[in-house]
Design an enzyme around this catalytic site. Structure first.
Site, PDB file in Angstrom:
ATOM      1  N   CYS A   3       7.551  47.182 -78.936  1.00 39.69           N
ATOM      2  CA  CYS A   3       8.715  46.446 -78.455  1.00 39.69           C
ATOM      3  C   CYS A   3       8.203  45.063 -78.041  1.00 39.69           C
ATOM      4  O   CYS A   3       7.575  44.923 -76.993  1.00 39.69           O
ATOM      5  CB  CYS A   3       9.287  47.216 -77.256  1.00 39.69           C
TER       6      CYS A   3
ATOM      7  N   GLY B  38      18.932  47.647 -80.646  1.00 35.39           N
ATOM      8  CA  GLY B  38      20.296  48.131 -80.435  1.00 35.39           C
ATOM      9  C   GLY B  38      21.098  48.384 -81.708  1.00 35.39           C
ATOM     10  O   GLY B  38      21.743  49.431 -81.837  1.00 35.39           O
TER      11      GLY B  38
ATOM     12  N   CYS C  60      18.693  40.868 -83.151  1.00 35.66           N
ATOM     13  CA  CYS C  60      18.058  40.671 -81.847  1.00 35.66           C
ATOM     14  C   CYS C  60      18.325  39.272 -81.328  1.00 35.66           C
ATOM     15  O   CYS C  60      18.215  38.295 -82.067  1.00 35.66           O
ATOM     16  CB  CYS C  60      16.557  40.918 -81.961  1.00 35.66           C
TER      17      CYS C  60
HETATM   18  P1  FAD Z   1      16.613  54.312 -73.273  1.00 32.98           P
HETATM   19  O1  FAD Z   1      17.657  53.266 -73.208  1.00 32.98           O
HETATM   20  O2  FAD Z   1      15.263  54.082 -72.792  1.00 32.98           O
HETATM   21  O3  FAD Z   1      17.242  55.630 -72.727  1.00 32.98           O
HETATM   22  C1  FAD Z   1      16.552  56.845 -72.589  1.00 32.98           C
HETATM   23  C2  FAD Z   1      17.249  57.696 -71.539  1.00 32.98           C
HETATM   24  O4  FAD Z   1      16.694  59.003 -71.558  1.00 32.98           O
HETATM   25  C3  FAD Z   1      17.057  57.147 -70.117  1.00 32.98           C
HETATM   26  O5  FAD Z   1      18.287  57.157 -69.436  1.00 32.98           O
HETATM   27  C4  FAD Z   1      16.076  58.151 -69.491  1.00 32.98           C
HETATM   28  O6  FAD Z   1      16.244  58.316 -68.109  1.00 32.98           O
HETATM   29  C5  FAD Z   1      16.455  59.436 -70.241  1.00 32.98           C
HETATM   30  N1  FAD Z   1      15.410  60.460 -70.210  1.00 32.98           N
HETATM   31  C6  FAD Z   1      14.077  60.324 -70.389  1.00 32.98           C
HETATM   32  N2  FAD Z   1      13.473  61.514 -70.262  1.00 32.98           N
HETATM   33  C7  FAD Z   1      14.445  62.419 -70.017  1.00 32.98           C
HETATM   34  C8  FAD Z   1      14.451  63.820 -69.763  1.00 32.98           C
HETATM   35  N3  FAD Z   1      13.313  64.547 -69.748  1.00 32.98           N
HETATM   36  N4  FAD Z   1      15.630  64.432 -69.508  1.00 32.98           N
HETATM   37  C9  FAD Z   1      16.782  63.722 -69.517  1.00 32.98           C
HETATM   38  N5  FAD Z   1      16.834  62.399 -69.730  1.00 32.98           N
HETATM   39  C10 FAD Z   1      15.678  61.752 -69.987  1.00 32.98           C
HETATM   40  N6  FAD Z   1      17.062  45.881 -77.953  1.00 32.98           N
HETATM   41  C11 FAD Z   1      18.001  45.028 -78.449  1.00 32.98           C
HETATM   42  O7  FAD Z   1      18.607  45.331 -79.459  1.00 32.98           O
HETATM   43  N7  FAD Z   1      18.272  43.841 -77.820  1.00 32.98           N
HETATM   44  C12 FAD Z   1      17.636  43.467 -76.685  1.00 32.98           C
HETATM   45  O8  FAD Z   1      17.888  42.390 -76.144  1.00 32.98           O
HETATM   46  C13 FAD Z   1      16.654  44.353 -76.131  1.00 32.98           C
HETATM   47  N8  FAD Z   1      16.001  44.034 -74.991  1.00 32.98           N
HETATM   48  C14 FAD Z   1      15.120  44.914 -74.445  1.00 32.98           C
HETATM   49  C15 FAD Z   1      14.503  44.583 -73.242  1.00 32.98           C
HETATM   50  C16 FAD Z   1      13.576  45.464 -72.660  1.00 32.98           C
HETATM   51  C17 FAD Z   1      12.928  45.091 -71.370  1.00 32.98           C
HETATM   52  C18 FAD Z   1      13.264  46.690 -73.323  1.00 32.98           C
HETATM   53  C19 FAD Z   1      12.263  47.658 -72.726  1.00 32.98           C
HETATM   54  C20 FAD Z   1      13.869  47.014 -74.530  1.00 32.98           C
HETATM   55  C21 FAD Z   1      14.804  46.146 -75.108  1.00 32.98           C
HETATM   56  N9  FAD Z   1      15.445  46.445 -76.314  1.00 32.98           N
HETATM   57  C22 FAD Z   1      16.394  45.579 -76.817  1.00 32.98           C
HETATM   58  C23 FAD Z   1      15.072  47.643 -77.129  1.00 32.98           C
HETATM   59  C24 FAD Z   1      16.046  48.856 -77.050  1.00 32.98           C
HETATM   60  O9  FAD Z   1      17.357  48.470 -77.435  1.00 32.98           O
HETATM   61  C25 FAD Z   1      16.089  49.430 -75.664  1.00 32.98           C
HETATM   62  O10 FAD Z   1      14.813  49.875 -75.300  1.00 32.98           O
HETATM   63  C26 FAD Z   1      17.073  50.615 -75.526  1.00 32.98           C
HETATM   64  O11 FAD Z   1      17.290  50.822 -74.165  1.00 32.98           O
HETATM   65  C27 FAD Z   1      16.582  51.870 -76.181  1.00 32.98           C
HETATM   66  O12 FAD Z   1      17.594  52.849 -76.138  1.00 32.98           O
HETATM   67  P2  FAD Z   1      17.304  54.430 -76.116  1.00 32.98           P
HETATM   68  O13 FAD Z   1      18.633  55.078 -75.896  1.00 32.98           O
HETATM   69  O14 FAD Z   1      16.511  54.828 -77.292  1.00 32.98           O
HETATM   70  O15 FAD Z   1      16.370  54.667 -74.861  1.00 32.98           O
END
Ligand code: FAD
Length: 426
Positions: free
Chosen positions: A161, A322, A355
């Site tokens: 990332c 996203g 992005c």
């Molecule tokens: P997450 O959003 O990380 O969600 C995972 C969820 O699972 C969390 O709520 C967590 O608590 C839960 N979880 C974990 N373990 C367990 C468990 N054992 N039991 C139950 N629940 C659990 N992407 C873009 O497109 N545009 C951007 O501008 C952008 N900016 C970013 C900025 C940052 C700082 C980061 C880190 C990432 C960014 N990203 C961006 C990348 C990506 O879109 C995000 O990381 C996004 O939040 C990923 O979505 P996800 O649902 O896969 O995981």
């Protein structure tokens, strides 16, 4: 026919919208339950703003239980401690166990701080991966402003990332300029990427030229092919490597504030489950987002396994952004609909990337269709409009989560971004 039970594990960017979309797709055919670690959704893309004090954490928090209840979706905020895919159930943090007919895994990453000595928010560096840590990073930023010292920002080897690392560097530059102390704070960007703007995607359009130029303009030095050996209080030790991975040079950089994106791995509740996850704990999925061994289990978002775009001297992972995640959500919802109609799954995610990398005063936007090269669309652009578009993105997405809306959003954002740029040029 009795309703089936779909459990969505994780309520981040992917899991939250997946729950809404699956609920809408399977009305009358399945009940949906979300299991998350905690009761809140946090808009993670705004975390760099939290780190410089431009956003209060509260402004990007959405309390999920009442919204899920209104949507007719069950919710448990105690998290899963262990998934048992052979028994179609999982153990929860509150000591209970929950059964499912279908499981949708959207747990995001486990942050592998322990893989580098002295690394992470519990040790010597700060983090923006979670909003709570970004708030701690802000407290440290205020200390730095009171006593200016150098900043080191970027990503560690194995990170997947990179956009947030660039955003953080440029946003810090803007924030320090606004406080009139930028001249007292030397900045270095360190990254395992083989070149600036690789982004885990072998670049998008001219992201190399654009981001290098932006860094030169902002007096941010950089070290690519950088492997972090360890971090002491106030000093980071790194090895810069050659094309073949051999040592080129060592660097010891002093800092007053250091944020590096960590390597990701799968969450402990899944780690080691043969056939469900790879050795790093990422969920194995086929082109329909379905696990080949456990066919009633789907995966989406950062938690799934994707191979790197090509060989690099140091490990550089592919980001899951996203737009890509949203297309996985739609494919999962449509495939579950087909299974409930007694059909085979046919839907595939488009895996496109859009992005907006905000720099606080401007930014760079890119659209990659598909995300892995060679591509049909390879579009990158920069300007003040990107900063404004990111503010719009935050407002629009938070409103969508608060209202329980399930319609796709990122496709529209991509079209708008390209449209806004066209208008600006005319
Ligand atoms: P997450 O959003 O990380 O969600 C995972 C969820 O699972 C969390 O709520 C967590 O608590 C839960 N979880 C974990 N373990 C367990 C468990 N054992 N039991 C139950 N629940 C659990 N992407 C873009 O497109 N545009 C951007 O501008 C952008 N900016 C970013 C900025 C940052 C700082 C980061 C880190 C990432 C960014 N990203 C961006 C990348 C990506 O879109 C995000 O990381 C996004 O939040 C990923 O979505 P996800 O649902 O896969 O995981």
């Amino acid at each position: 026919m009795a309703e089936s039970h779909v459990v969505v594990l994780g309520a981040g960017l992917g899991g939250t919208i997946a729950a809404y979309e699956i609920r809408a797709a399977l009305k009358g055919k399945a009940r949906v339950t979300v299991v998350n670690k905690g009761d809140d959704y946090w808009f993670v893309p705004s975390n760099p703003w939290v780190a410089v004090g431009w956003r209060e954490p509260e402004a990007i928090r959405v309390n999920l239980p009442p919204i899920m209840a209104k949507q007719g979706i069950g919710f448990n905020g105690s998290g899963a401690t262990r998934v048992h895919p052979d028994e179609n159930r999982m153990d929860l943090g509150d000591g209970t166990s929950i059964d499912y007919d279908y499981l949708v895994i959207a747990t995001g990453p486990d942050l592998a701080w322990d893989e580098i000595e002295g690394f992470g928010p519990e040790r010597n560096t700060v983090s923006i991966c979670e909003t709570a840590s970004a708030a701690q990073a802000h407290a440290k930023f205020e200390e730095l402003c009171a006593n200016p010292r150098p900043i080191v920002v970027g990503a560690a080897q194995g990170a997947s990332c990179y956009g947030p690392a660039y955003e953080m560097a440029m946003t810090l530059d803007t924030a320090l300029k606004r406080r009139g102390i930028r001249h007292k704070v030397p900045m270095t960007f360190v990254t395992p990427e083989p070149y600036i703007g690789h982004l885990g995607l072998d670049g998008v359009g001219d992201t190399k030229g654009m981001l290098e130029s932006e860094m030169r303009d902002r007096h941010i030095k950089w070290i690519t092919n950088a492997k972090v050996a360890s971090v002491d209080e106030g000093t980071i030790h790194m090895v810069e490597v050659n094309e073949d991975g051999s040592e080129k040079k060592t660097h010891d950089l002093d800092f007053g504030w250091c944020m590096l994106m960590p390597p990701f791995r799968g969450v402990p509740a899944l780690m080691g489950l043969e056939g469900l996850v790879n050795p790093r704990g990422f969920v194995i999925v086929d082109k329909h987002q379905r696990n080949p061994k456990y066919q009633n289990v789907f995966g989406l978002g950062v938690c799934i396994a994707i191979p790197p775009t090509g060989p690099t001297p140091l490990p550089v992972g592919v980001p899951k952004t996203g737009f890509m995640i949203e297309s996985m959500v739609t494919a999962v919802a449509e495939n579950l609909k087909e299974l409930h109609a007694g059909q085979e799954t046919t839907h595939e995610a488009t895996w496109n990337a859009v992005c907006l990398a905000d720099f606080g005063d401007g930014g760079v936007a890119f659209i990659a269709k598909p995300q892995i090269p060679p591509r049909n669309t390879n579009w990158a652009s920069e300007g003040k409009w990107v900063h404004l578009a990111k503010i719009g993105f935050e407002k629009y997405f938070l409103r969508k989560v608060r209202k329980g809306q399930s319609e796709p959003f990122f496709e529209k954002l991509a079209m708008h971004a390209m449209g806004i740029k066209k208008l600006e040029m005319n």
